[in-house]
Design a protein around this motif. Structure first.
Motif, mmCIF file in Angstrom:
data_model
loop_
_atom_site.group_PDB
_atom_site.id
_atom_site.type_symbol
_atom_site.label_atom_id
_atom_site.label_comp_id
_atom_site.label_asym_id
_atom_site.label_seq_id
_atom_site.Cartn_x
_atom_site.Cartn_y
_atom_site.Cartn_z
ATOM 1 N N TRP A 36 0.818 -1.224 0.000
ATOM 2 C CA TRP A 36 0.000 0.000 0.000
ATOM 3 C C TRP A 36 0.843 1.261 0.000
ATOM 4 C CZ3 TRP A 36 -5.085 -0.769 3.233
ATOM 5 C CH2 TRP A 36 -6.098 -1.172 2.349
ATOM 6 N N TRP A 37 1.850 1.256 -0.839
ATOM 7 C CA TRP A 37 2.603 2.454 -1.208
ATOM 8 C C TRP A 37 3.427 3.058 -0.082
ATOM 9 C CZ3 TRP A 37 -2.920 2.662 -1.594
ATOM 10 C CH2 TRP A 37 -3.395 2.065 -2.768
ATOM 11 N N VAL A 38 3.576 2.350 1.043
ATOM 12 C CA VAL A 38 4.302 2.958 2.152
ATOM 13 C C VAL A 38 5.655 2.309 2.392
ATOM 14 C CG1 VAL A 38 2.252 3.756 3.357
ATOM 15 C CG2 VAL A 38 3.160 1.492 3.854
ATOM 16 N N ASP A 71 0.182 10.097 12.305
ATOM 17 C CA ASP A 71 0.618 8.688 12.308
ATOM 18 C C ASP A 71 0.403 7.968 10.980
ATOM 19 O OD1 ASP A 71 -1.442 9.636 14.092
ATOM 20 O OD2 ASP A 71 -0.698 8.223 15.583
ATOM 21 N N ASN A 72 -0.479 8.457 10.140
ATOM 22 C CA ASN A 72 -0.764 7.747 8.879
ATOM 23 C C ASN A 72 -1.413 8.713 7.901
ATOM 24 O OD1 ASN A 72 -3.605 7.909 9.416
ATOM 25 N ND2 ASN A 72 -3.340 6.221 10.850
ATOM 26 N N GLY A 73 -1.714 8.211 6.726
ATOM 27 C CA GLY A 73 -2.250 9.072 5.676
ATOM 28 C C GLY A 73 -3.588 9.707 6.048
ATOM 29 N N SER A 74 -4.492 8.899 6.614
ATOM 30 C CA SER A 74 -5.808 9.430 6.965
ATOM 31 C C SER A 74 -5.684 10.533 8.021
ATOM 32 C CB SER A 74 -6.704 8.318 7.509
ATOM 33 O OG SER A 74 -6.795 7.284 6.584
ATOM 34 N N ALA A 75 -4.858 10.280 9.018
ATOM 35 C CA ALA A 75 -4.676 11.290 10.075
ATOM 36 C C ALA A 75 -4.038 12.547 9.492
ATOM 37 C CB ALA A 75 -3.829 10.721 11.207
ATOM 38 N N ALA A 76 -3.120 12.380 8.516
ATOM 39 C CA ALA A 76 -2.486 13.548 7.882
ATOM 40 C C ALA A 76 -3.536 14.390 7.162
ATOM 41 C CB ALA A 76 -1.405 13.088 6.902
ATOM 42 N N VAL A 77 -4.488 13.713 6.509
ATOM 43 C CA VAL A 77 -5.550 14.445 5.811
ATOM 44 C C VAL A 77 -6.439 15.161 6.832
ATOM 45 C CG1 VAL A 77 -7.619 14.171 4.366
ATOM 46 C CG2 VAL A 77 -5.508 13.000 3.759
ATOM 47 N N GLU A 78 -6.742 14.483 7.940
ATOM 48 C CA GLU A 78 -7.537 15.121 8.999
ATOM 49 C C GLU A 78 -6.828 16.379 9.508
ATOM 50 O OE1 GLU A 78 -10.523 14.116 10.151
ATOM 51 O OE2 GLU A 78 -10.610 12.199 9.101
ATOM 52 N N SER A 89 -11.841 10.877 -5.994
ATOM 53 C CA SER A 89 -10.654 11.024 -5.140
ATOM 54 C C SER A 89 -10.739 10.100 -3.929
ATOM 55 C CB SER A 89 -10.512 12.473 -4.676
ATOM 56 O OG SER A 89 -11.676 12.873 -3.990
ATOM 57 N N TYR A 90 -9.579 9.731 -3.423
ATOM 58 C CA TYR A 90 -9.501 8.893 -2.212
ATOM 59 C C TYR A 90 -8.475 9.478 -1.266
ATOM 60 C CZ TYR A 90 -8.586 5.046 0.927
ATOM 61 O OH TYR A 90 -8.414 4.301 2.055
ATOM 62 N N HIS A 91 -8.857 9.713 -0.032
ATOM 63 C CA HIS A 91 -7.938 10.336 0.930
ATOM 64 C C HIS A 91 -7.831 9.567 2.242
ATOM 65 C CE1 HIS A 91 -7.724 13.735 -1.759
ATOM 66 N NE2 HIS A 91 -9.025 13.835 -1.734
ATOM 67 N N GLY A 92 -8.394 8.378 2.303
ATOM 68 C CA GLY A 92 -8.311 7.610 3.536
ATOM 69 C C GLY A 92 -9.691 7.305 4.081
ATOM 70 N N GLU A 93 -9.701 6.616 5.213
ATOM 71 C CA GLU A 93 -10.971 6.060 5.686
ATOM 72 C C GLU A 93 -11.429 6.558 7.040
ATOM 73 O OE1 GLU A 93 -11.539 1.862 4.796
ATOM 74 O OE2 GLU A 93 -9.769 2.038 3.547
HETATM 75 C C1 LIG Z 1 -4.099 9.364 -1.755
HETATM 76 C C2 LIG Z 1 -4.257 8.748 -0.398
HETATM 77 N N1 LIG Z 1 -4.531 9.534 0.658
HETATM 78 C C3 LIG Z 1 -4.683 9.012 1.890
HETATM 79 C C4 LIG Z 1 -4.561 7.652 2.128
HETATM 80 C C5 LIG Z 1 -4.779 7.099 3.510
HETATM 81 O O1 LIG Z 1 -3.617 6.655 4.079
HETATM 82 P P1 LIG Z 1 -3.631 5.631 5.290
HETATM 83 O O2 LIG Z 1 -4.064 4.311 4.712
HETATM 84 O O3 LIG Z 1 -2.207 5.627 5.778
HETATM 85 O O4 LIG Z 1 -4.595 6.138 6.333
HETATM 86 C C6 LIG Z 1 -4.241 6.814 1.076
HETATM 87 C C7 LIG Z 1 -4.102 5.371 1.346
HETATM 88 O O5 LIG Z 1 -4.158 4.565 0.489
HETATM 89 C C8 LIG Z 1 -4.108 7.359 -0.225
HETATM 90 O O6 LIG Z 1 -3.829 6.582 -1.276
#
Ligand SMILES: Cc1ncc(COP(=O)(O)O)c(C=O)c1O
Length: 182
Positions: free
Chosen positions: A58-60, A116-123, A150-154
């Protein structure tokens, strides 16, 4: 012959876990894959079968699995300081990383805030941009625009500014206060 660890772990997993981005019912027909180890671009299961990790888990994991330099740095850090609360305290590696990130960031970006992760970074980004306009006295600026597909996390906020129908359908009712579920 399939190693029993593969089957045992798959069964144990499904009895106690939910996986991200997954409709768990799919795993009734499509077995989950227990992984024993990873090295470089390869993952290996308990049968010795190898999988090319073409999505870097997952790209990390862009430097590959079990990278010796990264692992050594992790071991040294764990033996020195495994964690300290970052409110009211700081540590050298955290400062050093921020200094290096700022060096390569565009001009004007002079501070880091860790998540800590992508979703939290978006928050964090959503909250900061919202707060910025409030501080500027432009209190009417409360809306976020989003890109189609678009997808930014869950997490709740990340999902709210994303647009993948499958993930959003039921959430819209919560976010908008409207029941627009099909
Ligand atoms: C573009 C993008 N933003 C945010 C996320 C969320 O990251 P995380 O899974 O670390 O919460 C992802 C995860 O796939 C993503 O592809």
């Amino acid at each position: 012959m399939t190693n029993s660890n593969n089957i045992d772990l798959a069964a144990r997993d499904l009895s106690v876990l939910w996986h991200p981005c997954t409709q768990m019912k799919d795993h009734e027909d499509f077995p989950i894959i227990p992984i024993k180890s990873g090295l470089g671009v390869w993952l290996e299961d308990f049968d010795g079968k190898r999988y090319l990790d073409a999505i870097s888990s997952w790209w990390v994991n862009i430097f590959g699995h079990a990278h010796p330099t990264i692992n050594q740095a992790l071991i040294e850090q764990l033996n020195t300081l495994e964690h300290v609360i970052f409110a009211g305290f700081t540590h050298e590696v955290g400062i050093e990383l921020a200094e290096q990130l700022i060096k390569v960031a565009p001009n004007g970006l002079s501070r880091c805030f860790y998540a800590d992760n992508g979703s939290a970074a978006v928050e964090v980004a959503l909250k900061m941009s919202f707060h910025y306009w409030q501080n500027q006295g432009q209190k009417q600026k409360t809306k976020f625009i989003t890109l189609e597909n678009s997808y930014h996390g869950e997490t709740l906020g990340a999902l709210a500014v994303g647009h993948v129908e499958l993930y959003k359908k039921n959430l819209c009712a919560v976010i908008d206060g409207r029941d627009n579920r099909a």
